[in-house]
Design a protein around this motif. Structure first.
Motif, PDB file in Angstrom:
ATOM      1  N   LEU A  70      54.568  92.352 101.062  1.00  0.00           N
ATOM      2  CA  LEU A  70      53.539  92.660 102.042  1.00  0.00           C
ATOM      3  C   LEU A  70      53.196  94.135 102.127  1.00  0.00           C
ATOM      4  O   LEU A  70      52.268  94.509 102.829  1.00  0.00           O
ATOM      5  CB  LEU A  70      53.954  92.142 103.422  1.00  0.00           C
ATOM      6  CG  LEU A  70      54.086  90.624 103.528  1.00  0.00           C
ATOM      7  CD1 LEU A  70      54.502  90.221 104.924  1.00  0.00           C
ATOM      8  CD2 LEU A  70      52.786  89.939 103.152  1.00  0.00           C
ATOM      9  N   LEU A  71      53.946  94.983 101.426  1.00  0.00           N
ATOM     10  CA  LEU A  71      53.639  96.405 101.451  1.00  0.00           C
ATOM     11  C   LEU A  71      52.601  96.727 100.384  1.00  0.00           C
ATOM     12  O   LEU A  71      52.758  96.363  99.230  1.00  0.00           O
ATOM     13  CB  LEU A  71      54.893  97.239 101.192  1.00  0.00           C
ATOM     14  CG  LEU A  71      55.900  97.280 102.322  1.00  0.00           C
ATOM     15  CD1 LEU A  71      57.138  98.023 101.882  1.00  0.00           C
ATOM     16  CD2 LEU A  71      55.301  97.946 103.525  1.00  0.00           C
ATOM     17  N   PRO A  72      51.540  97.400 100.745  1.00  0.00           N
ATOM     18  CA  PRO A  72      50.577  97.823  99.725  1.00  0.00           C
ATOM     19  C   PRO A  72      51.141  98.962  98.883  1.00  0.00           C
ATOM     20  O   PRO A  72      52.164  99.550  99.221  1.00  0.00           O
ATOM     21  CB  PRO A  72      49.373  98.279 100.549  1.00  0.00           C
ATOM     22  CG  PRO A  72      49.928  98.643 101.873  1.00  0.00           C
ATOM     23  CD  PRO A  72      51.138  97.775 102.086  1.00  0.00           C
ATOM     24  N   ALA A  73      50.459  99.269  97.809  1.00  0.00           N
ATOM     25  CA  ALA A  73      50.959 100.265  96.867  1.00  0.00           C
ATOM     26  C   ALA A  73      51.052 101.661  97.478  1.00  0.00           C
ATOM     27  O   ALA A  73      51.881 102.458  97.083  1.00  0.00           O
ATOM     28  CB  ALA A  73      50.069 100.305  95.630  1.00  0.00           C
ATOM     29  N   GLN A  74      50.223 101.969  98.459  1.00  0.00           N
ATOM     30  CA  GLN A  74      50.250 103.304  99.034  1.00  0.00           C
ATOM     31  C   GLN A  74      51.098 103.387 100.288  1.00  0.00           C
ATOM     32  O   GLN A  74      51.033 104.356 101.019  1.00  0.00           O
ATOM     33  CB  GLN A  74      48.840 103.792  99.345  1.00  0.00           C
ATOM     34  CG  GLN A  74      48.154 103.060 100.476  1.00  0.00           C
ATOM     35  CD  GLN A  74      47.379 101.847 100.022  1.00  0.00           C
ATOM     36  OE1 GLN A  74      47.574 101.358  98.906  1.00  0.00           O
ATOM     37  NE2 GLN A  74      46.501 101.352 100.858  1.00  0.00           N
ATOM     38  N   ALA A  75      51.927 102.377 100.547  1.00  0.00           N
ATOM     39  CA  ALA A  75      52.679 102.339 101.800  1.00  0.00           C
ATOM     40  C   ALA A  75      53.703 103.460 101.903  1.00  0.00           C
ATOM     41  O   ALA A  75      53.934 103.977 102.971  1.00  0.00           O
ATOM     42  CB  ALA A  75      53.381 100.993 101.951  1.00  0.00           C
ATOM     43  N   HIS A  76      54.300 103.822 100.793  1.00  0.00           N
ATOM     44  CA  HIS A  76      55.329 104.862 100.844  1.00  0.00           C
ATOM     45  C   HIS A  76      55.075 105.806  99.685  1.00  0.00           C
ATOM     46  O   HIS A  76      55.372 105.499  98.548  1.00  0.00           O
ATOM     47  CB  HIS A  76      56.714 104.230 100.748  1.00  0.00           C
ATOM     48  CG  HIS A  76      57.816 105.198 101.004  1.00  0.00           C
ATOM     49  ND1 HIS A  76      58.175 105.585 102.264  1.00  0.00           N
ATOM     50  CD2 HIS A  76      58.619 105.877 100.159  1.00  0.00           C
ATOM     51  CE1 HIS A  76      59.184 106.440 102.183  1.00  0.00           C
ATOM     52  NE2 HIS A  76      59.451 106.625 100.927  1.00  0.00           N
ATOM     53  N   LYS A  77      54.504 106.932  99.974  1.00  0.00           N
ATOM     54  CA  LYS A  77      54.152 107.880  98.926  1.00  0.00           C
ATOM     55  C   LYS A  77      55.415 108.543  98.398  1.00  0.00           C
ATOM     56  O   LYS A  77      56.318 108.876  99.151  1.00  0.00           O
ATOM     57  CB  LYS A  77      53.184 108.905  99.480  1.00  0.00           C
ATOM     58  CG  LYS A  77      51.873 108.267  99.908  1.00  0.00           C
ATOM     59  CD  LYS A  77      51.035 109.244 100.671  1.00  0.00           C
ATOM     60  CE  LYS A  77      49.746 108.591 101.123  1.00  0.00           C
ATOM     61  NZ  LYS A  77      49.940 107.520 102.055  1.00  0.00           N
ATOM     62  N   SER A  78      55.428 108.731  97.100  1.00  0.00           N
ATOM     63  CA  SER A  78      56.589 109.352  96.470  1.00  0.00           C
ATOM     64  C   SER A  78      56.634 110.826  96.830  1.00  0.00           C
ATOM     65  O   SER A  78      55.638 111.537  96.749  1.00  0.00           O
ATOM     66  CB  SER A  78      56.497 109.170  94.956  1.00  0.00           C
ATOM     67  OG  SER A  78      57.587 109.776  94.343  1.00  0.00           O
ATOM     68  N   GLU A  79      57.784 111.287  97.229  1.00  0.00           N
ATOM     69  CA  GLU A  79      57.951 112.684  97.593  1.00  0.00           C
ATOM     70  C   GLU A  79      58.900 113.337  96.604  1.00  0.00           C
ATOM     71  O   GLU A  79      59.822 112.724  96.107  1.00  0.00           O
ATOM     72  CB  GLU A  79      58.482 112.816  99.009  1.00  0.00           C
ATOM     73  CG  GLU A  79      59.809 112.138  99.218  1.00  0.00           C
ATOM     74  CD  GLU A  79      60.266 112.170 100.652  1.00  0.00           C
ATOM     75  OE1 GLU A  79      61.491 112.258 100.854  1.00  0.00           O
ATOM     76  OE2 GLU A  79      59.418 112.107 101.538  1.00  0.00           O
TER      77      GLU A  79
END
Length: 193
Positions: A70-79
């Protein structure tokens, strides 16, 4: 350590907790969460029947699957991680685990349970609290809540083996993952508008 066969599931859980804290990609953290549930399953087998332990494993995998699907691809941006920050995270995890190890023996004598299960539950619980304190993205908050709840389940499983209570705990685990995924989806829709 009373039972040396517990080293494998405990090491598996600890490696997965390190991966959850250090990885910035939400896909890797969800996979690490699912693998952590395998280590918890092995520990659950020591205090409850295989059917109840399987319910815990399946509900854990399903909650990880809900988060992953259910998480879209931009849900957690890589840091990009600064080495000093990653070193601080590792040292904090080691400190949490040392505290869990020192507390596990007295707590296991009070609860009349296996010290390795108490240690693993406290390590998962403490890591979840640590994750809640260091990250504020919606995905990390839901993951931290799931870790805290998973550590509590492991601690509570050695005390209570009721089918009804363990079933309700598994249902709560699934509901937390579903509600968290939906809240993350709503947050991402609001941010893109």
């Amino acid at each position: 350590m009373a039972n040396w066969a517990n080293i494998f599931p405990i090491l598996l859980i600890l490696v997965c907790l390190i991966a959850i804290i250090l990885f910035a990609d939400w896909r890797r953290t969800v996979v690490a969460l699912a693998v952590m549930y395998i280590g918890s399953f092995i520990l659950f087998l020591q205090v409850m029947p295989i059917t109840l332990a399987s319910v815990k494993l399946i509900s854990g995998w399903t909650s990880a699957l809900l988060l992953g699907l259910l998480l879209p691809a931009q849900a957690h941006k890589s840091e990009t991680g600064v080495r000093s920050k990653l070193l601080f995270y590792l040292l904090a995890l080691v400190f949490i685990w040392i505290l869990a190890y020192l507390v596990a023996k007295p707590v296991s004598s009070i609860m009349q349970s296996i010290p390795e299960i108490i240690f693993a539950g406290l390590a998962i619980f403490g890591t979840g609290l640590f994750l809640l304190g260091i990250r504020f993205e919606p995905h990390s908050v839901i993951l931290g809540i799931l870790l805290v709840f998973s550590g509590f389940e492991l601690l509570y499983a050695s005390v209570e083996t009721s089918v009804l209570i363990n079933g309700l705990l598994s249902a709560i685990n699934l509901l937390m993952a579903l509600i968290g995924s939906l809240m993350i989806d709503i947050t991402n829709r609001v941010e893109t508008e």
